[in-house]
Design a protein around this motif. Structure first.
Motif, mmCIF file in Angstrom:
data_model
loop_
_atom_site.group_PDB
_atom_site.id
_atom_site.type_symbol
_atom_site.label_atom_id
_atom_site.label_comp_id
_atom_site.label_asym_id
_atom_site.label_seq_id
_atom_site.Cartn_x
_atom_site.Cartn_y
_atom_site.Cartn_z
ATOM 1 N N SER A 41 0.838 -1.024 0.064
ATOM 2 C CA SER A 41 -0.036 0.120 0.160
ATOM 3 C C SER A 41 0.932 1.413 0.038
ATOM 4 N N VAL A 42 0.150 2.283 -0.439
ATOM 5 C CA VAL A 42 0.621 3.652 -0.145
ATOM 6 C C VAL A 42 0.014 4.279 1.226
ATOM 7 N N CYS A 43 0.853 4.914 2.225
ATOM 8 C CA CYS A 43 0.194 5.519 3.174
ATOM 9 C C CYS A 43 -0.315 7.042 2.797
ATOM 10 N N ASP A 44 -1.428 7.524 3.452
ATOM 11 C CA ASP A 44 -1.931 8.736 3.019
ATOM 12 C C ASP A 44 -1.329 9.979 3.715
ATOM 13 N N GLY A 76 -5.850 -2.255 2.945
ATOM 14 C CA GLY A 76 -5.017 -3.498 2.535
ATOM 15 C C GLY A 76 -4.593 -4.206 3.495
ATOM 16 N N SER A 77 -3.570 -5.068 3.063
ATOM 17 C CA SER A 77 -2.822 -5.831 4.099
ATOM 18 C C SER A 77 -1.370 -6.216 3.735
ATOM 19 N N GLY A 78 -0.417 -6.484 4.620
ATOM 20 C CA GLY A 78 0.726 -6.782 4.354
ATOM 21 C C GLY A 78 1.574 -5.718 4.320
ATOM 22 N N GLN A 79 2.336 -5.588 3.234
ATOM 23 C CA GLN A 79 3.413 -4.698 3.090
ATOM 24 C C GLN A 79 2.695 -3.097 3.054
ATOM 25 N N ILE A 80 3.182 -2.109 3.436
ATOM 26 C CA ILE A 80 3.136 -0.782 3.249
ATOM 27 C C ILE A 80 4.346 -0.348 2.636
ATOM 28 N N TRP A 81 4.538 0.006 1.364
ATOM 29 C CA TRP A 81 5.633 0.311 0.494
ATOM 30 C C TRP A 81 5.945 1.791 0.645
ATOM 31 N N MET A 82 5.088 2.646 0.594
ATOM 32 C CA MET A 82 5.355 4.079 0.366
ATOM 33 C C MET A 82 4.570 5.193 1.595
ATOM 34 N N CYS A 97 8.918 10.363 -7.379
ATOM 35 C CA CYS A 97 8.520 11.441 -6.370
ATOM 36 C C CYS A 97 9.440 11.254 -5.027
ATOM 37 N N SER A 98 9.613 12.276 -4.268
ATOM 38 C CA SER A 98 9.981 12.078 -2.876
ATOM 39 C C SER A 98 9.006 11.426 -2.110
ATOM 40 N N PHE A 99 9.815 10.464 -1.174
ATOM 41 C CA PHE A 99 8.978 9.718 -0.112
ATOM 42 C C PHE A 99 10.072 9.057 0.754
ATOM 43 N N ALA A 100 9.731 8.391 1.962
ATOM 44 C CA ALA A 100 10.428 8.066 2.939
ATOM 45 C C ALA A 100 11.480 7.071 2.471
ATOM 46 N N GLY A 101 11.181 6.255 1.478
ATOM 47 C CA GLY A 101 11.823 5.025 1.213
ATOM 48 C C GLY A 101 11.043 3.734 0.984
ATOM 49 N N PHE A 102 11.485 3.057 0.253
ATOM 50 C CA PHE A 102 10.374 1.759 0.104
ATOM 51 C C PHE A 102 10.556 1.027 1.508
ATOM 52 N N GLY A 103 9.180 0.851 1.928
ATOM 53 C CA GLY A 103 9.126 -0.088 3.147
ATOM 54 C C GLY A 103 9.361 0.745 4.459
ATOM 55 N N ARG A 104 9.608 2.196 4.176
ATOM 56 C CA ARG A 104 9.849 2.935 5.431
ATOM 57 C C ARG A 104 8.483 3.753 5.710
ATOM 58 N N HIS A 105 7.902 3.387 6.908
ATOM 59 C CA HIS A 105 6.736 3.930 6.950
ATOM 60 C C HIS A 105 6.450 4.109 8.708
ATOM 61 N N GLY A 106 5.338 5.082 8.807
ATOM 62 C CA GLY A 106 4.810 4.977 10.333
ATOM 63 C C GLY A 106 3.475 5.015 10.202
ATOM 64 N N GLU A 111 -4.642 3.880 6.964
ATOM 65 C CA GLU A 111 -4.198 5.171 6.376
ATOM 66 C C GLU A 111 -3.758 4.896 4.702
ATOM 67 N N ASP A 112 -4.358 3.935 4.263
ATOM 68 C CA ASP A 112 -4.008 3.659 2.863
ATOM 69 C C ASP A 112 -4.932 4.924 1.852
ATOM 70 N N ALA A 113 -4.050 5.251 1.089
ATOM 71 C CA ALA A 113 -4.170 6.177 0.075
ATOM 72 C C ALA A 113 -4.962 5.490 -1.175
ATOM 73 N N GLY A 114 -5.675 6.454 -1.774
ATOM 74 C CA GLY A 114 -6.579 5.993 -2.854
ATOM 75 C C GLY A 114 -6.522 7.202 -3.900
ATOM 76 N N VAL A 115 -7.134 6.864 -5.206
ATOM 77 C CA VAL A 115 -7.415 8.054 -5.952
ATOM 78 C C VAL A 115 -8.701 7.939 -6.771
ATOM 79 N N ILE A 116 -8.903 9.067 -7.561
ATOM 80 C CA ILE A 116 -10.295 8.855 -8.206
ATOM 81 C C ILE A 116 -9.634 9.581 -9.447
ATOM 82 N N CYS A 117 -9.621 8.891 -10.722
ATOM 83 C CA CYS A 117 -9.148 9.535 -12.007
ATOM 84 C C CYS A 117 -10.304 10.001 -12.518
ATOM 85 N N HIS A 118 -10.227 11.256 -13.165
ATOM 86 C CA HIS A 118 -11.299 11.881 -13.954
ATOM 87 C C HIS A 118 -10.895 12.077 -15.476
#
Length: 118
Positions: A41-44, A76-82, A97-106, A111-118
């Protein structure tokens, strides 16, 4: 063959892709990042419309994009990648993009992120 490289200078390739799950159309959902063969997942934290625009562009959508948070499309479940993703909106991949590093999260999956594409 002549070279001046050491083994610690070897180059590798890591496959990175995204897809969406949990939405009512293919244009929306929770972001699932596949890094190598592992999905996560991606954290929000810091997640905004510029970040969402990059994801939508990766998926082939060229319109506007809306960032959603707090596991709007389910947890989601399992790994949080970003985490702490910070895109300008013009990047061709979320990995640029800038981010904390793969697998580094708090984060947790609430807090899983999502999108709506128009």
């Amino acid at each position: 063959m002549v070279h001046d490289c050491q083994h610690n200078e070897a180059v590798g390739v890591v496959c990175f892709s995204v897809h969406l799950v949990g939405g009512s159309t293919p244009r929306e959902g929770r972001i699932v990042v596949t890094l190598g063969t592992t999905e996560g997942s991606v954290c929000d934290d810091s997640w905004d419309n510029d970040d969402a625009r990059v994801v939508c562009r990766m998926l082939g959508y060229s319109g506007t994009a809306e960032a959603v948070s707090s596991a709007h499309f389910g947890e989601g479940s399992g790994q949080i990648w970003m985490d702490d993703v910070n895109c300008r909106g013009s990047e061709t991949s979320l990995a640029k993009c800038s981010f904390a590093g793969f697998g580094r999260h708090g984060c947790s999956h609430s807090e899983d992120a999502g999108v709506i594409c128009h």
